[in-house]
Design a protein around this motif. Structure first.
Motif, mmCIF file in Angstrom:
data_model
loop_
_atom_site.group_PDB
_atom_site.id
_atom_site.type_symbol
_atom_site.label_atom_id
_atom_site.label_comp_id
_atom_site.label_asym_id
_atom_site.label_seq_id
_atom_site.Cartn_x
_atom_site.Cartn_y
_atom_site.Cartn_z
ATOM 1 N N LEU A 119 -1.654 7.100 17.883
ATOM 2 C CA LEU A 119 -2.808 6.576 17.140
ATOM 3 C C LEU A 119 -3.851 7.656 16.861
ATOM 4 O O LEU A 119 -4.740 7.462 16.027
ATOM 5 C CB LEU A 119 -3.455 5.416 17.906
ATOM 6 N N TYR B 137 -3.530 7.020 11.251
ATOM 7 C CA TYR B 137 -4.138 6.032 12.149
ATOM 8 C C TYR B 137 -5.445 6.521 12.750
ATOM 9 O O TYR B 137 -6.308 5.722 13.109
ATOM 10 C CB TYR B 137 -3.154 5.652 13.261
ATOM 11 N N TRP C 76 -9.168 5.133 11.470
ATOM 12 C CA TRP C 76 -9.706 3.868 11.977
ATOM 13 C C TRP C 76 -9.750 3.856 13.500
ATOM 14 O O TRP C 76 -10.676 3.308 14.088
ATOM 15 C CB TRP C 76 -8.966 2.651 11.425
ATOM 16 N N PHE C 77 -8.763 4.481 14.160
ATOM 17 C CA PHE C 77 -8.753 4.479 15.621
ATOM 18 C C PHE C 77 -9.990 5.175 16.184
ATOM 19 O O PHE C 77 -10.702 4.612 17.029
ATOM 20 C CB PHE C 77 -7.484 5.149 16.169
ATOM 21 N N GLU D 63 -13.408 3.212 15.673
ATOM 22 C CA GLU D 63 -13.571 2.051 16.569
ATOM 23 C C GLU D 63 -13.731 2.500 18.021
ATOM 24 O O GLU D 63 -14.577 1.981 18.743
ATOM 25 C CB GLU D 63 -12.395 1.079 16.440
ATOM 26 N N THR E 216 -0.267 -1.915 12.796
ATOM 27 C CA THR E 216 -1.171 -0.885 12.272
ATOM 28 C C THR E 216 -1.639 -1.252 10.867
ATOM 29 O O THR E 216 -2.524 -0.610 10.329
ATOM 30 C CB THR E 216 -0.492 0.504 12.266
ATOM 31 N N LYS F 251 -6.574 -3.138 14.298
ATOM 32 C CA LYS F 251 -7.343 -1.906 14.094
ATOM 33 C C LYS F 251 -8.714 -1.987 14.760
ATOM 34 O O LYS F 251 -9.258 -0.975 15.182
ATOM 35 C CB LYS F 251 -7.523 -1.627 12.600
ATOM 36 N N ARG F 252 -9.261 -3.182 14.862
ATOM 37 C CA ARG F 252 -10.558 -3.376 15.505
ATOM 38 C C ARG F 252 -10.435 -3.374 17.030
ATOM 39 O O ARG F 252 -11.222 -2.723 17.719
ATOM 40 C CB ARG F 252 -11.167 -4.705 15.029
#
Length: 185
Positions: free
Chosen positions: A52, A57, A60-61, A64, A93, A99-100
């Motif tokens: 991730l 990825y 967004w990873f 957050e 994914t 994702k959140r």
């Protein structure tokens, strides 16, 4: 207006959907599937946090993970109880809820010193399946599904979105306070 919101919520949910068009998918590696309709990659099968942290990825990873500030009280409860559990995570994914919450879950686990060798993460496609059928026997209808296992038995699970907050829901689960996930009444 409320009907519009209900329809919008249903359409954006990471729950059950109709069977996707399998002809639009092309396997890049055993773990990554490219969906040409939406121009995004999906992790499919077992993966790790390190996966991730790589493109695509990581965008967004990292956002957050870095912006999440968990409640100190809930974190204390988690820290005192979570080492007894193995955790199985099913996520997509492609899924906004995954994702959140998965980056937040990993931050919680990092902050409490959880042994990540007891964590198994599985990426699923939009049908909630993997080529290896890793989802079989786990009753995965929505993602993320975070399953807490103690002494080889499922104790409870978090499904798709929190009742309160992710860390408060996990604190209730690991302290065995009668938590019911978002789809149980």
């Amino acid at each position: 207006m409320s009907l519009y919101i209900l329809i919008l919520a249903f359409l954006t949910s990471c729950g059950n959907t109709t069977e996707p068009d399998k002809t639009a998918e092309k396997v890049i590696t055993p773990e990554i599937v490219e969906n040409s309709d939406e121009q995004q990659n999906m992790l499919i099968g077992k993966f790790t946090k390190e996966d991730l942290l790589k493109a695509p990825y990581d965008s967004w990873f990292n956002a957050e993970y870095n912006n999440f500030k968990p409640s100190a009280e809930a974190m204390e409860t988690i820290k005192n109880n979570i080492s007894e559990y193995e955790i199985m995570v099913f996520m997509g994914t492609w899924c906004g809820d995954s994702k959140r919450d998965v980056p937040k879950l990993l931050k919680i686990l990092d902050e409490v010193g959880y042994d990540l060798s007891n964590l198994t993460m599985v990426g699923v496609d939009r049908s909630k399946t993997t080529p290896e059928k890793l989802e079989e026997g786990w009753d995965i209808d929505r993602v993320p599904s975070i399953i807490f296992i103690k002494n080889g038995k499922e104790i409870n699970r978090f499904v798709e979105y929190p009742r309160v907050t992710l860390e408060e829901d996990i604190a209730k689960i690991v302290s065995e306070q009668g938590y019911k996930h978002s789809y149980l009444n």
